[in-house]
Each structure stands twice: as C-alpha cells, then as structure tokens.
Design a protein around this motif. Sequence first.
Motif, PDB file in Angstrom:
ATOM      1  N   MET A   1      28.497 -21.223  -8.344  1.00  0.00           N
ATOM      2  CA  MET A   1      28.308 -20.258  -8.841  1.00  0.00           C
ATOM      3  C   MET A   1      26.955 -19.214  -8.171  1.00  0.00           C
ATOM      4  SD  MET A   1      28.534 -21.064 -12.806  1.00  0.00           S
ATOM      5  CE  MET A   1      30.163 -21.837 -13.472  1.00  0.00           C
ATOM      6  N   LEU A   2      25.940 -20.033  -7.972  1.00  0.00           N
ATOM      7  CA  LEU A   2      24.690 -19.240  -7.461  1.00  0.00           C
ATOM      8  C   LEU A   2      25.189 -19.106  -5.940  1.00  0.00           C
ATOM      9  CD1 LEU A   2      21.811 -21.633  -8.840  1.00  0.00           C
ATOM     10  CD2 LEU A   2      22.661 -19.361  -9.782  1.00  0.00           C
ATOM     11  N   ALA A   3      25.632 -19.878  -5.266  1.00  0.00           N
ATOM     12  CA  ALA A   3      25.945 -19.407  -3.845  1.00  0.00           C
ATOM     13  C   ALA A   3      26.955 -18.328  -3.503  1.00  0.00           C
ATOM     14  CB  ALA A   3      26.526 -20.916  -3.239  1.00  0.00           C
ATOM     15  N   GLU A   4      27.765 -18.439  -4.658  1.00  0.00           N
ATOM     16  CA  GLU A   4      28.562 -17.132  -4.438  1.00  0.00           C
ATOM     17  C   GLU A   4      28.165 -15.852  -4.554  1.00  0.00           C
ATOM     18  OE1 GLU A   4      32.875 -17.546  -6.178  1.00  0.00           O
ATOM     19  OE2 GLU A   4      32.588 -15.568  -6.937  1.00  0.00           O
ATOM     20  N   MET A   5      27.322 -15.846  -5.608  1.00  0.00           N
ATOM     21  CA  MET A   5      26.217 -14.620  -5.807  1.00  0.00           C
ATOM     22  C   MET A   5      25.725 -14.157  -4.749  1.00  0.00           C
ATOM     23  SD  MET A   5      24.665 -15.115  -9.626  1.00  0.00           S
ATOM     24  CE  MET A   5      24.265 -13.140  -9.858  1.00  0.00           C
ATOM     25  N   GLY A   6      25.331 -15.182  -3.790  1.00  0.00           N
ATOM     26  CA  GLY A   6      24.481 -14.787  -2.569  1.00  0.00           C
ATOM     27  C   GLY A   6      22.934 -15.032  -3.046  1.00  0.00           C
ATOM     28  N   VAL A   7      22.715 -16.124  -3.895  1.00  0.00           N
ATOM     29  CA  VAL A   7      21.187 -16.432  -4.205  1.00  0.00           C
ATOM     30  C   VAL A   7      21.138 -17.687  -3.152  1.00  0.00           C
ATOM     31  CG1 VAL A   7      19.795 -17.769  -6.028  1.00  0.00           C
ATOM     32  CG2 VAL A   7      21.576 -16.048  -6.698  1.00  0.00           C
ATOM     33  N   PRO A   8      19.776 -17.213  -2.338  1.00  0.00           N
ATOM     34  CA  PRO A   8      19.741 -18.437  -1.438  1.00  0.00           C
ATOM     35  C   PRO A   8      18.598 -19.679  -2.040  1.00  0.00           C
ATOM     36  CG  PRO A   8      18.394 -16.339  -0.831  1.00  0.00           C
ATOM     37  CD  PRO A   8      19.247 -16.186  -2.389  1.00  0.00           C
ATOM     38  N   TYR A   9      17.752 -19.477  -2.887  1.00  0.00           N
ATOM     39  CA  TYR A   9      16.798 -20.402  -3.446  1.00  0.00           C
ATOM     40  C   TYR A   9      17.285 -20.967  -4.699  1.00  0.00           C
ATOM     41  CZ  TYR A   9      13.539 -20.018   0.695  1.00  0.00           C
ATOM     42  OH  TYR A   9      13.196 -19.652   2.016  1.00  0.00           O
ATOM     43  N   VAL A  10      16.783 -22.229  -5.018  1.00  0.00           N
ATOM     44  CA  VAL A  10      16.748 -22.777  -6.386  1.00  0.00           C
ATOM     45  C   VAL A  10      15.648 -23.614  -6.400  1.00  0.00           C
ATOM     46  CG1 VAL A  10      18.709 -24.450  -6.055  1.00  0.00           C
ATOM     47  CG2 VAL A  10      18.130 -23.677  -8.326  1.00  0.00           C
ATOM     48  N   VAL A  11      15.036 -23.484  -7.679  1.00  0.00           N
ATOM     49  CA  VAL A  11      13.888 -24.412  -8.141  1.00  0.00           C
ATOM     50  C   VAL A  11      14.509 -25.463  -8.849  1.00  0.00           C
ATOM     51  CG1 VAL A  11      11.944 -24.761  -9.605  1.00  0.00           C
ATOM     52  CG2 VAL A  11      12.276 -22.521  -8.253  1.00  0.00           C
ATOM     53  N   LEU A  12      14.165 -26.840  -8.521  1.00  0.00           N
ATOM     54  CA  LEU A  12      15.009 -28.071  -9.054  1.00  0.00           C
ATOM     55  C   LEU A  12      13.597 -29.050  -9.416  1.00  0.00           C
ATOM     56  CD1 LEU A  12      17.921 -28.623  -6.830  1.00  0.00           C
ATOM     57  CD2 LEU A  12      18.028 -27.504  -9.203  1.00  0.00           C
ATOM     58  N   GLY A  13      13.738 -29.622 -10.785  1.00  0.00           N
ATOM     59  CA  GLY A  13      12.817 -30.708 -11.033  1.00  0.00           C
ATOM     60  C   GLY A  13      11.500 -29.971 -11.429  1.00  0.00           C
ATOM     61  N   HIS A  14      11.484 -28.930 -11.940  1.00  0.00           N
ATOM     62  CA  HIS A  14      10.177 -28.453 -12.340  1.00  0.00           C
ATOM     63  C   HIS A  14       9.767 -29.181 -13.367  1.00  0.00           C
ATOM     64  CE1 HIS A  14       7.240 -25.741 -14.125  1.00  0.00           C
ATOM     65  NE2 HIS A  14       7.018 -25.295 -12.966  1.00  0.00           N
ATOM     66  N   SER A  15       8.369 -29.336 -13.553  1.00  0.00           N
ATOM     67  CA  SER A  15       7.863 -30.299 -14.680  1.00  0.00           C
ATOM     68  C   SER A  15       8.293 -29.894 -16.096  1.00  0.00           C
ATOM     69  CB  SER A  15       6.395 -30.406 -14.602  1.00  0.00           C
ATOM     70  OG  SER A  15       5.719 -29.237 -14.911  1.00  0.00           O
ATOM     71  N   GLU A  16       8.409 -28.400 -16.306  1.00  0.00           N
ATOM     72  CA  GLU A  16       8.746 -27.977 -17.781  1.00  0.00           C
ATOM     73  C   GLU A  16      10.387 -28.399 -17.897  1.00  0.00           C
ATOM     74  OE1 GLU A  16       8.076 -24.008 -16.923  1.00  0.00           O
ATOM     75  OE2 GLU A  16       5.846 -24.628 -16.947  1.00  0.00           O
ATOM     76  N   ARG A  17      11.004 -28.648 -16.695  1.00  0.00           N
ATOM     77  CA  ARG A  17      12.515 -29.084 -17.045  1.00  0.00           C
ATOM     78  C   ARG A  17      12.075 -30.506 -17.378  1.00  0.00           C
ATOM     79  NH1 ARG A  17      15.941 -25.558 -18.280  1.00  0.00           N
ATOM     80  NH2 ARG A  17      17.098 -27.275 -18.300  1.00  0.00           N
ATOM     81  N   ARG A  18      11.461 -31.442 -16.779  1.00  0.00           N
ATOM     82  CA  ARG A  18      11.254 -32.709 -16.947  1.00  0.00           C
ATOM     83  C   ARG A  18      10.907 -32.989 -18.307  1.00  0.00           C
ATOM     84  NH1 ARG A  18      11.279 -35.879 -11.624  1.00  0.00           N
ATOM     85  NH2 ARG A  18      11.054 -34.215  -9.925  1.00  0.00           N
TER      86      ARG A  18
END
Length: 255
Positions: free
Chosen positions: A85-102
């Motif tokens: 979904m993000l790629a189709e929108m044209g979003v190039p970056y994504v943050v993953l595994g941020h400590s707040e998510r963990r």
Amino acid sequence: MDKSKRTAIIAGNWKMNKTPKEAKALLTELIPMVKDADCEVVACVPFVDLTVALEVTEGTNIKIGAENCHWEESGAYTGEISAKMLAEMGVPYVVLGHSERRQYFGETDETVNKRTKAALAAGLKPIVCVGELLWERECNITEEVIARQIKLDLFDISAEDVKKTVIAYEPVWAIGTGKTATADQAQEVCSFIRATLAKLYGEETAEAVTIQYGGSMNDGNCEELLSKVDVDGGLIGGASLVAAKFQPIVAAASK
Ligand code: PGA
C-alpha cells in the motif's frame, strides 16, 4: 573507513504528532529551509499525513516515510497497513522496529524481520531501529543486545538488500528523555553495528550501510554526533516537529 561512500540521512520521526493540516504547514515551512541540503532529508509521518506530505513535497528534496508497515500484502489484519500500500502511494521510506513499537505494541525481532523483508520486497527503504535499554547498558551487555537485534532483524536478508537498509541506533534510555548518548558512546555502538554487519555480510556491504544515531539529537549536540566516522545521520523525534530545530541538524549533516 570512508564516510563519503555512504548517504548521510537526516530523518524526522514525527511519531503520533501532526494532523494532516499541521503536517502541511510544517513541511511547507521546512521546504525552503532545507532545499540546499547536501544530505538526504526524510520526514516519517503518521499514515493519515502521507497523502498531503507526498503532495506538498513533490518536486522538492524532502523524501517521505511511514512509521511502520505490516508483513502481509493484504488480509484480515484490522488496523494495519501493508508495504505494498505504501509503495503504491509512492512512499520511499518506512521506520521499522522503533523501540516504542517494541515497548508498547508487542513488536519483536521476529516481526521486525518479517516487516523488513516485506518492505524490501515492496521496494521501500526500511529504517530499522535497534538499541539497548538502560539496564542492559548498566549490565554491560549493550553489544550482545545490539548484535542479537541485528542478526534477528536482518535474518535471511541478502547483502544486496542490506545495502538498501538504514540502521538507526537508538539507545532506548536516550529517546525522548533529553539524555543523549555522548558522541563517543554513539560512535562506539555504530562502529560495533558496522563490524557486526561486516561479519555477516562482508566489509563492502558494511561500508555501504547508512547508520543513524537517534535519541534526543538536537541543534546543540548534532554537530559532534554527526562528526563521528560511523554516525551517518540521525533519526530525530522531538526536534523534527519544529522546522527551526530540524533545519540546523540537516545543515550539520550537510557539512
Ligand atoms: P527523540 O526521538 O529525538 O525525541 O529522542 C528519537 C526517536 O525516537 O526516533
């Protein structure tokens, strides 16, 4: 070590801040302030801000990122957003595994690994966050914690894909606390991350990976942190929410 081989990246991590209207205002203010930056400038924004953020920054040097993505392409995952979904929108970056998510949302190294693979498969550039808790540092196991996260989060990912991945070293005790790691502490762990990558993927790959520092980076401490040979950029929380505070960090990375 040749830092110039790597792309310096200053990325804002807005977290759960800014409505679409506020996002538009902040980016509109920021665009002229960073237009001559000699580094990559990224704003990672809440999902609902992505459309307006992409529109406002079109044709500028500011790249947009999301703050998470799911590992499946689609399906019964209420409330989730896929990499596709993000790629189709044209979003190039994504943050993953941020400590707040963990910490707050049960994210584990296994799910970070799945999300990272999905992001890469969809053509996104993941910013994978690693970092030790305060008590882990006090128990002297920072390197073990970081090595484990790097090995698990990047498990079964090719060297070619690792080169497209950004690693953010974010000591959990320094996030949003005003306590920054000293430049030497940041360098020590960023260099350890690069050495771990070299063992797993070879020197050439390790040398190509952008490693950011994150945790209370601001206009007062950014210069010293960014002067370190293995600190290739920053992931900025609080200071990315005010254009006048974010711009000096971009300027410091452009030197
Ligand atoms: P901070 O957040 O700059 O507000 O400490 C950094 C981050 O969580 O990415």
